[in-house]
Structures are given as C-alpha cells and as structure tokens.
Design an enzyme around this catalytic site. Sequence first.
Site, mmCIF file in Angstrom:
data_model
loop_
_atom_site.group_PDB
_atom_site.id
_atom_site.type_symbol
_atom_site.label_atom_id
_atom_site.label_comp_id
_atom_site.label_asym_id
_atom_site.label_seq_id
_atom_site.Cartn_x
_atom_site.Cartn_y
_atom_site.Cartn_z
ATOM 1 N N GLU A 54 -14.003 -30.607 27.633
ATOM 2 C CA GLU A 54 -13.461 -31.139 28.885
ATOM 3 C C GLU A 54 -13.774 -32.630 29.039
ATOM 4 O O GLU A 54 -12.898 -33.411 29.421
ATOM 5 C CB GLU A 54 -14.058 -30.373 30.081
ATOM 6 C CG GLU A 54 -13.836 -28.869 30.030
ATOM 7 C CD GLU A 54 -14.988 -28.119 29.389
ATOM 8 O OE1 GLU A 54 -15.356 -27.053 29.902
ATOM 9 O OE2 GLU A 54 -15.523 -28.603 28.371
ATOM 10 N N CYS A 86 -20.291 -29.317 32.884
ATOM 11 C CA CYS A 86 -18.899 -29.780 32.926
ATOM 12 C C CYS A 86 -18.267 -29.525 34.293
ATOM 13 O O CYS A 86 -17.313 -30.211 34.667
ATOM 14 C CB CYS A 86 -18.085 -29.087 31.840
ATOM 15 S SG CYS A 86 -18.557 -29.581 30.174
ATOM 16 N N TRP A 172 -13.737 -15.598 -15.295
ATOM 17 C CA TRP A 172 -13.440 -15.459 -13.871
ATOM 18 C C TRP A 172 -12.628 -14.192 -13.687
ATOM 19 O O TRP A 172 -11.655 -13.974 -14.400
ATOM 20 C CB TRP A 172 -12.678 -16.664 -13.324
ATOM 21 C CG TRP A 172 -13.470 -17.940 -13.401
ATOM 22 C CD1 TRP A 172 -13.281 -18.963 -14.253
ATOM 23 C CD2 TRP A 172 -14.561 -18.330 -12.553
ATOM 24 N NE1 TRP A 172 -14.176 -19.973 -14.009
ATOM 25 C CE2 TRP A 172 -14.979 -19.596 -12.967
ATOM 26 C CE3 TRP A 172 -15.222 -17.717 -11.493
ATOM 27 C CZ2 TRP A 172 -16.034 -20.259 -12.339
ATOM 28 C CZ3 TRP A 172 -16.257 -18.370 -10.889
ATOM 29 C CH2 TRP A 172 -16.646 -19.639 -11.313
ATOM 30 N N THR A 198 -27.687 -13.041 -8.903
ATOM 31 C CA THR A 198 -26.514 -13.923 -8.903
ATOM 32 C C THR A 198 -26.925 -15.347 -9.216
ATOM 33 O O THR A 198 -26.256 -16.052 -9.988
ATOM 34 C CB THR A 198 -25.801 -13.860 -7.535
ATOM 35 O OG1 THR A 198 -25.349 -12.529 -7.302
ATOM 36 C CG2 THR A 198 -24.611 -14.809 -7.491
ATOM 37 N N ASP A 202 -25.452 -16.967 -12.585
ATOM 38 C CA ASP A 202 -24.368 -17.928 -12.339
ATOM 39 C C ASP A 202 -24.863 -19.352 -12.100
ATOM 40 O O ASP A 202 -24.101 -20.306 -12.256
ATOM 41 C CB ASP A 202 -23.537 -17.488 -11.131
ATOM 42 C CG ASP A 202 -22.810 -16.180 -11.367
ATOM 43 O OD1 ASP A 202 -22.698 -15.764 -12.540
ATOM 44 O OD2 ASP A 202 -22.368 -15.554 -10.389
ATOM 45 N N LEU A 206 -23.733 -23.815 -4.621
ATOM 46 C CA LEU A 206 -23.475 -23.340 -3.256
ATOM 47 C C LEU A 206 -23.148 -24.487 -2.310
ATOM 48 O O LEU A 206 -23.598 -24.517 -1.158
ATOM 49 C CB LEU A 206 -24.665 -22.536 -2.711
ATOM 50 C CG LEU A 206 -25.055 -21.281 -3.503
ATOM 51 C CD1 LEU A 206 -26.235 -20.582 -2.840
ATOM 52 C CD2 LEU A 206 -23.878 -20.330 -3.643
ATOM 53 N N GLU A 293 -22.324 -14.070 -0.603
ATOM 54 C CA GLU A 293 -21.493 -14.180 -1.798
ATOM 55 C C GLU A 293 -21.985 -13.309 -2.955
ATOM 56 O O GLU A 293 -21.526 -13.472 -4.078
ATOM 57 C CB GLU A 293 -21.391 -15.643 -2.225
ATOM 58 C CG GLU A 293 -20.667 -16.519 -1.206
ATOM 59 C CD GLU A 293 -20.199 -17.842 -1.796
ATOM 60 O OE1 GLU A 293 -20.582 -18.163 -2.939
ATOM 61 O OE2 GLU A 293 -19.448 -18.553 -1.102
ATOM 62 N N GLY A 295 -25.228 -10.766 -5.022
ATOM 63 C CA GLY A 295 -24.436 -9.799 -5.773
ATOM 64 C C GLY A 295 -24.446 -8.409 -5.153
ATOM 65 O O GLY A 295 -24.746 -8.231 -3.969
ATOM 66 N N SER A 301 -27.519 -3.565 0.027
ATOM 67 C CA SER A 301 -28.641 -3.495 0.972
ATOM 68 C C SER A 301 -28.188 -3.843 2.385
ATOM 69 O O SER A 301 -28.623 -3.226 3.367
ATOM 70 C CB SER A 301 -29.759 -4.444 0.542
ATOM 71 O OG SER A 301 -30.342 -4.012 -0.668
#
Length: 362
Positions: A54, A86, A172, A198, A202, A206, A293, A295, A301
């Site tokens: 606003e 506001c 991939w 992961t 990999d 990130l 992301e 694994g 979990s």
Amino acid sequence: MKSQHDYFMNLAMNMALKARGNTSPNPLVGAVVVKNKRIVSLGFHKQAGLAHAEIEAFNNCRSSLKGSTLYVTLEPCCAFGRTPPCTDAIINSGIKKVIIGMVDPNPNNNGKGIRILRQNKIKVEIGFLEDELKRINESYIKYIAKKLPFVTVKVGQSLDGKIATKGYQSKWITSDASRNYAHKLRHDFDAIMIGINTLIHDNPRLGAPLKKRKTFKVIIDPQLKIPLGSNVLKHHADRVIVVTSFKADRNKEKKLECLGAMVLRLNGQKNRLDLKALLKKLGEMEITNILVEGGGILIGSLFDQRLVDKILFFIAPKIIGGRLAISSVMGEGASSLKQAVELKDVNVKKIGRDYLFEAYVK
C-alpha cells in the site's frame, strides 16, 4: 462490479508475484490505486523491512489519492512491526474505499485492520480471488498458523519411480526442459534440503539464481559424513546448515564451523533424526518454505513423519527397473493402504518429453 474488482485484484496479485521468493517471513502483497475507473498507481511489497504494498503504491502516485479506491491482495496491517501500520496511512490518504482480496491470517491483524478502516468511514469489501491469493501465500499461511515451514518435495524420476540406477547413475533421468524448470523453482524458496547420500553422489552447489534474499542449504547428515571439500561448502558456506545427531564427531563439527557452516544436532533413533524438531528450529530462523530435492531416504522419512505439504514429481517416460535401483520415496513406508499418503488438487502438465505431477498432501 465483481468482474471489475476481479480485474484490478488480478493486477494486484501479479504485482505481488514480482517479489516471489524475496519477502519471507512476510507474505506476497500487491496493491493498485484506482480513481475514476483509471489506474493511478501500482505497488508491491519487495522485502521484509521495506515498505508494504500500500505504501509503495502511495509513494508511486503522482496525483491526489483523495476519493480513490485501493485494491490490495491482503488485509492492511494495523500494528507496528518492521514498518508502521498501513491502516494509518490509508486513513490519512483520503482513500474512500478499500477492496481486499483476503483477510490476514496473522492473529496480530486478522480482521482488526478491516475494523479500523470501517470505524474511520472507509468502505471495505472483502473476498476477491481468495483461492488464488491463498495459493501464492500458502507458505506464509502455514508459517503464521504453526510457525513451521511449508515443505515441498521435488523429484525427477523414471515412470517406475527410480531416481538412480543400481550403480547410482542419475544424470540425467529427466529432460533438459524439466531440469531447467526445476532449477528456477529454487528462487521461490528460503531453503533447499537434501540428504547426505545425494550430496556425496551428486556434489551439488544448490544455487538459487536471481534471488535477493539468501537461500539456505540444509544437509541431513546423521553421521556427519559431509566431505569438507563439497561444493556447497565452497560457495557461501555461511548459508549451509548441516543437521546431524548428538553422537556425531565433535572435531568434524568444529571444522565445518570454521568454514562458516552451521551445525544443528537433533535427537533421533536408528539413524533417523527428528525432522519435526528440525522444522521447528528452521521456523525459528524465519525460514517459511523448503524445497526438498532428495534423496529417497530423506523424502521417505519426511513422508513417514507426515511433514510433506506439497509434491512436484517430474516423471520421465523411462523404465529403469531393478530391485537395487534407488527409489524416489523410501523410508519405512505405509504398512497398510489405509496408511498411504493421499494427495489432492492434482495437476498434470507436460514439460519437454516429461510430465510434472503437482499435488498437495491431504
């Protein structure tokens, strides 16, 4: 009149979305000022601590606000926080009507701003594009209600649910189009979370492109196996949160802290950490949403502990097969179909040669 209100509210919502990923722990809010059916100013909340939508719209206006109508996606605040209320600015502006998309779920406001405006002879209408506005602020709504981050699980998998072969080859499975789409998603989140397997296999960075507010990188690592030369520690180690158990190596913890990383220790049993306690700690850090992301163990979990709010499953038209291949959702799993996680509001769209399944957990 409703269609006119919807038109201007949709414009206000699009203004709000300009700050996507940058306003936490505040919501996305946009505003439009209309006078004589003509738009005279636009504004949106850019970042926590900066002016609300606003006030941005008022500051951008080059003519008198007196007699105009304000469209705002969320109920104006009425209390001092990082910025002044506001409602005071609206009352002093001479605006005669306020059209509000949705009531603020924050108990510090939650209808109070509306009452104050009406008490000051300002007409107020409420409830336009509510479903859409709740969707863009779904993480804010959960965070305000429970002080827990909104958890989205993102997976790139084969049609038979595999995220890697039995030899852990994962690059991939999905297409370039899916990966580019998924990478851009990181911009919308306060934190990216992955499991230690992961990270080891990999070695990702990130990174979150084009983001003003820093993105935390949360590594679930019960035994503190993280290599000190990992890419996540080479780039903005001060944004890395390594989550481990109380039994993990104290010397390794000191080395990680020397690099700038934060180490959080949690209780757990049989190498399974209390992820609900983790989410509570992250909420205390004003982390309102998390993109998980991988694994498969971590994702399993989270589902086991009923902590997932939303899923984004990118599914490639491939069959990997093999009982030793890595599945996208592992963990303990449901012991009966009645215990299976059910989804709602399922949306499917094609991205490149793949399909994206987007849905919410019931």
